[in-house]
Structure formats: C-alpha cells, structure tokens
Enzyme design. Structure first.
Site, mmCIF file in Angstrom:
data_model
loop_
_atom_site.group_PDB
_atom_site.id
_atom_site.type_symbol
_atom_site.label_atom_id
_atom_site.label_comp_id
_atom_site.label_asym_id
_atom_site.label_seq_id
_atom_site.Cartn_x
_atom_site.Cartn_y
_atom_site.Cartn_z
ATOM 1 N N ARG A 191 53.003 47.956 31.189
ATOM 2 C CA ARG A 191 51.653 47.845 30.634
ATOM 3 C C ARG A 191 50.583 48.398 31.571
ATOM 4 N NH1 ARG A 191 50.233 42.253 28.382
ATOM 5 N NH2 ARG A 191 48.624 43.536 27.448
ATOM 6 N N CYS A 192 50.978 48.804 32.763
ATOM 7 C CA CYS A 192 50.031 49.271 33.776
ATOM 8 C C CYS A 192 49.952 50.799 33.778
ATOM 9 C CB CYS A 192 50.473 48.775 35.155
ATOM 10 S SG CYS A 192 49.521 49.435 36.520
ATOM 11 N N GLY A 193 48.759 51.335 33.605
ATOM 12 C CA GLY A 193 48.557 52.777 33.588
ATOM 13 C C GLY A 193 48.944 53.435 34.893
ATOM 14 N N ARG B 55 52.688 53.652 34.988
ATOM 15 C CA ARG B 55 53.181 54.720 34.104
ATOM 16 C C ARG B 55 52.907 56.093 34.712
ATOM 17 N NH1 ARG B 55 50.610 51.379 30.298
ATOM 18 N NH2 ARG B 55 48.971 52.947 30.016
#
Length: 113
Positions: free
Chosen positions: A9-11, A14
């Site tokens: 969920r962490c940009g 990613r």
C-alpha cells in the site's frame, strides 16, 4: 539474493520494486505486514542498517502517536513496539547479505545495489 521488506500500500515501497525491476536484479519480496519480523530479526536488521531502533520507526503513524510519542522508551521497548505493530516499520528496507538500506530514496538505492 536481495530481499525487500515491502508494504504493497506504500507508494515509496512500490517505487522501490519498480526500480529493482528496471535494474534487472533478482529480489524476494517480504510483506512484513503479513510476515511480521520477530525481535531478533529486527535486531539483526538494525545491525545491517547501522541504525538505532528509533531510526526505523514511522513516527507519524497513528499507532506511534497514540501509544508511544513523547515517552522515554528503551531500544528494546521500541523493538517490541515494532514487533507488536509491524506498520511502524519504515519501508521499504532493502537487504543484501550483511548490509541493508531504507530504500525510500532511489538515488541512494542505486548506489546501494
């Protein structure tokens, strides 16, 4: 093989994986939220990072603010907090053998790999 402690969920996390994909380095993803680290693993990770426990805590997380902010905690108490609340662990963390880096800044990650 490189390992990445990853939160999908962490940009930043990613982005780290995309960077590694482009580098064509082989890596293993460890979703530390579904596969939480135990205290000894965090202690080993801290040695590889050459950091103190507070340095790997996401201090803006609600759990930290509600339960720990402003308290005088020992290193072991901080590690225990991370074990109990894996979301507190800074991410992504890239591990390569006996060294590791917090992979939020891609230029530093580039130098690392």
């Amino acid at each position: 093989m490189i390992q990445v402690l990853h939160n999908p969920r962490c940009g930043k996390s990613r982005n780290c994986l995309a960077f590694l994909d482009n580098s064509q380095k082989e890596y293993e993803i460890i979703n530390y939220l579904t596969q939480p680290l135990i205290a000894v693993e965090i202690e080993t990770l801290l040695k590889k990072l050459n950091l103190n426990p507070i340095d790997i805590v996401r201090q803006k997380e609600a759990i930290w603010i509600e339960h720990y902010k402003g308290k005088s905690l020992s290193d072991q108490e901080i590690i225990t907090a991370i074990v109990q609340h894996p979301i507190l662990l800074e991410r992504p963390i890239v591990i390569d053998g006996d060294r590791a880096i917090i992979g939020r800044e891609l230029d530093k990650l580039s130098d690392f790999i």
